[in-house]
Scaffold this motif. Structure first.
Motif, PDB file in Angstrom:
ATOM      1  N   ALA A 172     -27.653 -23.788 -12.422  1.00 60.39           N
ATOM      2  CA  ALA A 172     -26.945 -25.014 -12.782  1.00 60.39           C
ATOM      3  C   ALA A 172     -25.493 -24.793 -13.202  1.00 60.39           C
ATOM      4  O   ALA A 172     -24.604 -25.538 -12.789  1.00 60.39           O
ATOM      5  CB  ALA A 172     -27.698 -25.724 -13.908  1.00 60.39           C
ATOM      6  N   GLY A 173     -25.256 -23.771 -14.027  1.00 61.19           N
ATOM      7  CA  GLY A 173     -23.914 -23.594 -14.580  1.00 61.19           C
ATOM      8  C   GLY A 173     -22.818 -23.443 -13.547  1.00 61.19           C
ATOM      9  O   GLY A 173     -21.695 -23.929 -13.738  1.00 61.19           O
ATOM     10  N   ILE A 174     -23.126 -22.781 -12.441  1.00 62.56           N
ATOM     11  CA  ILE A 174     -22.109 -22.560 -11.414  1.00 62.56           C
ATOM     12  C   ILE A 174     -21.636 -23.871 -10.800  1.00 62.56           C
ATOM     13  O   ILE A 174     -20.532 -23.956 -10.258  1.00 62.56           O
ATOM     14  CB  ILE A 174     -22.649 -21.609 -10.323  1.00 62.56           C
ATOM     15  CG1 ILE A 174     -21.504 -21.102  -9.442  1.00 62.56           C
ATOM     16  CG2 ILE A 174     -23.749 -22.265  -9.510  1.00 62.56           C
ATOM     17  CD1 ILE A 174     -21.913 -20.000  -8.493  1.00 62.56           C
ATOM     18  N   HIS A 175     -22.440 -24.903 -10.916  1.00 66.86           N
ATOM     19  CA  HIS A 175     -22.056 -26.210 -10.371  1.00 66.86           C
ATOM     20  C   HIS A 175     -20.879 -26.818 -11.129  1.00 66.86           C
ATOM     21  O   HIS A 175     -20.243 -27.750 -10.637  1.00 66.86           O
ATOM     22  CB  HIS A 175     -23.242 -27.168 -10.402  1.00 66.86           C
ATOM     23  CG  HIS A 175     -24.409 -26.678  -9.620  1.00 66.86           C
ATOM     24  ND1 HIS A 175     -25.686 -27.191  -9.787  1.00 66.86           N
ATOM     25  CD2 HIS A 175     -24.527 -25.704  -8.669  1.00 66.86           C
ATOM     26  CE1 HIS A 175     -26.516 -26.557  -8.974  1.00 66.86           C
ATOM     27  NE2 HIS A 175     -25.842 -25.654  -8.298  1.00 66.86           N
ATOM     28  N   ASP A 176     -20.598 -26.302 -12.319  1.00 63.33           N
ATOM     29  CA  ASP A 176     -19.471 -26.789 -13.114  1.00 63.33           C
ATOM     30  C   ASP A 176     -18.223 -25.937 -12.910  1.00 63.33           C
ATOM     31  O   ASP A 176     -17.196 -26.182 -13.549  1.00 63.33           O
ATOM     32  CB  ASP A 176     -19.834 -26.790 -14.601  1.00 63.33           C
ATOM     33  CG  ASP A 176     -20.977 -27.747 -14.922  1.00 63.33           C
ATOM     34  OD1 ASP A 176     -21.034 -28.817 -14.290  1.00 63.33           O
ATOM     35  OD2 ASP A 176     -21.805 -27.413 -15.800  1.00 63.33           O
ATOM     36  N   ASP A 177     -18.301 -24.945 -12.033  1.00 57.52           N
ATOM     37  CA  ASP A 177     -17.142 -24.087 -11.782  1.00 57.52           C
ATOM     38  C   ASP A 177     -15.989 -24.931 -11.233  1.00 57.52           C
ATOM     39  O   ASP A 177     -16.177 -25.722 -10.305  1.00 57.52           O
ATOM     40  CB  ASP A 177     -17.516 -23.003 -10.767  1.00 57.52           C
ATOM     41  CG  ASP A 177     -16.427 -21.961 -10.611  1.00 57.52           C
ATOM     42  OD1 ASP A 177     -15.398 -22.279  -9.987  1.00 57.52           O
ATOM     43  OD2 ASP A 177     -16.597 -20.836 -11.111  1.00 57.52           O
ATOM     44  N   PRO A 178     -14.782 -24.802 -11.801  1.00 55.77           N
ATOM     45  CA  PRO A 178     -13.677 -25.673 -11.389  1.00 55.77           C
ATOM     46  C   PRO A 178     -13.232 -25.475  -9.945  1.00 55.77           C
ATOM     47  O   PRO A 178     -12.685 -26.400  -9.340  1.00 55.77           O
ATOM     48  CB  PRO A 178     -12.551 -25.299 -12.366  1.00 55.77           C
ATOM     49  CG  PRO A 178     -12.893 -23.917 -12.841  1.00 55.77           C
ATOM     50  CD  PRO A 178     -14.391 -23.884 -12.893  1.00 55.77           C
ATOM     51  N   GLU A 183     -19.083 -27.066  -3.933  1.00 52.18           N
ATOM     52  CA  GLU A 183     -19.575 -26.288  -2.795  1.00 52.18           C
ATOM     53  C   GLU A 183     -20.874 -25.569  -3.156  1.00 52.18           C
ATOM     54  O   GLU A 183     -21.823 -25.539  -2.362  1.00 52.18           O
ATOM     55  CB  GLU A 183     -18.520 -25.282  -2.343  1.00 52.18           C
ATOM     56  CG  GLU A 183     -17.300 -25.892  -1.683  1.00 52.18           C
ATOM     57  CD  GLU A 183     -16.272 -26.413  -2.668  1.00 52.18           C
ATOM     58  OE1 GLU A 183     -16.533 -26.360  -3.899  1.00 52.18           O
ATOM     59  OE2 GLU A 183     -15.206 -26.887  -2.222  1.00 52.18           O
ATOM     60  N   ALA A 184     -20.915 -24.981  -4.351  1.00 47.87           N
ATOM     61  CA  ALA A 184     -22.118 -24.268  -4.778  1.00 47.87           C
ATOM     62  C   ALA A 184     -23.301 -25.214  -4.898  1.00 47.87           C
ATOM     63  O   ALA A 184     -24.429 -24.877  -4.524  1.00 47.87           O
ATOM     64  CB  ALA A 184     -21.864 -23.555  -6.105  1.00 47.87           C
ATOM     65  N   ALA A 185     -23.078 -26.414  -5.420  1.00 47.49           N
ATOM     66  CA  ALA A 185     -24.154 -27.383  -5.571  1.00 47.49           C
ATOM     67  C   ALA A 185     -24.756 -27.753  -4.221  1.00 47.49           C
ATOM     68  O   ALA A 185     -25.957 -27.997  -4.098  1.00 47.49           O
ATOM     69  CB  ALA A 185     -23.645 -28.635  -6.281  1.00 47.49           C
TER      70      ALA A 185
END
Length: 271
Positions: A172-178, A183-185
């Motif tokens: 989940a956390g990578i989905h908040d990457d600026p 793209e990750a989501a």
């Protein structure tokens, strides 16, 4: 004749950066992550490794080992994932570092676990065991990864559930990457397996490849294809060698920086 005073030779530049520890996180008693300050002139490609170490005790030589950089190439800090080996000359000391301490780092990153060593494809598989997850944390946060591949699958095999470092981040956390959150989501899949405890996807990743369970779980065609799949391998020597042999049976060819291919592994770690 007159005596001539010779100036002392200039000091030889150090082969290492001396960098401040900024953050430490202990996942278990043996597994930990840490971040150090990034020198302004330090450049690397996502997936590369560098030498990390500590000054020698009692005036001895520094002790250094190769560590994959867990940060993407654009990050302002450098993150690493390590396991503490009992009586290990480096890690038994490194596990005790705290913010404000100093860590040595080599000046020349290198490695083959980089996108440049792969030809184009549809799906990128990042397969790792234990601390072999580290380079995938770098590659999975690189915007180029998502522009080159439609799907990215991070496979992480460990002994116990507690060893699944970064599980929450990759879920989940990578989905908040600026930079790559959206793209990750849409494109990133996290696939953990555990070998010594009950888990929804149990066993060694190589066994799940051979049985076909990996592909069934992900709703994908059975087996790897050189037409669509590209694979990176990092972790235990046994896993890397066995998986590389499996990939060869599917007709996939090993790549390198000089000659990109279908899959890559880090030979500096395998020997």
């Amino acid at each position: 004749m007159t005596d001539t005073t010779l100036a002392p030779p200039p000091p030889k530049p150090s082969a290492f950066h001396e960098l401040e520890v900024l953050w430490v996180h202990h996942w278990t008693e043996q597994l930990f992550s840490f971040r150090i300050a990034r020198p302004d002139d330090f450049r690397f490609r996502s997936g590369e490794f560098v030498m990390i170490g500590l000054p020698g005790e009692d005036g001895g030589k520094p002790i250094l080992r190769a560590y994959s950089i867990a940060s993407p190439g654009w990050d302002e800090q450098l993150e690493f994932l390590s396991i503490a080996v009992p009586d290990g000359p480096l890690t038994s000391r490194l596990v005790k570092i705290t913010p404000g301490d100093t860590v040595l780092m080599g000046k020349k990153p290198t490695g083959t676990l980089v996108l440049d060593a792969l030809t184009g494809g549809d799906t990128l598989w990042l397969i790792g065991t234990g601390t072999g997850l580290a380079p995938w944390l770098s590659v999975a946060r690189d915007p180029e990864t998502y522009s080159r591949f439609g799907r990215v699958i991070v496979c992480h095999t460990v002994r116990t559930v507690a060893d699944l470092a970064y599980r929450e981040f990759l879920t989940a956390g990578i989905h908040d990457d600026p930079l790559i959150g959206e793209e990750a989501a849409a494109q990133l899949t996290y696939y953990p397996t555990v070998t010594r405890e009950d888990f929804s996807t149990p066993g060694r990743i190589t066994d799940r490849i051979k049985s076909g369970a990996l592909f069934t779980d992900l709703g994908l065609p059975q087996g790897f294809s050189p037409d669509r799949d590209r694979v990176m391998l990092c972790g235990s020597m046994a896993m890397i060698k066995e998986t590389a042999e499996l990939l060869e049976t599917f007709g996939m060819k090993e790549g390198s920086n000089a000659e990109p291919g279908d899959y890559v592994l880090e030979r500096a770690f395998v020997g």
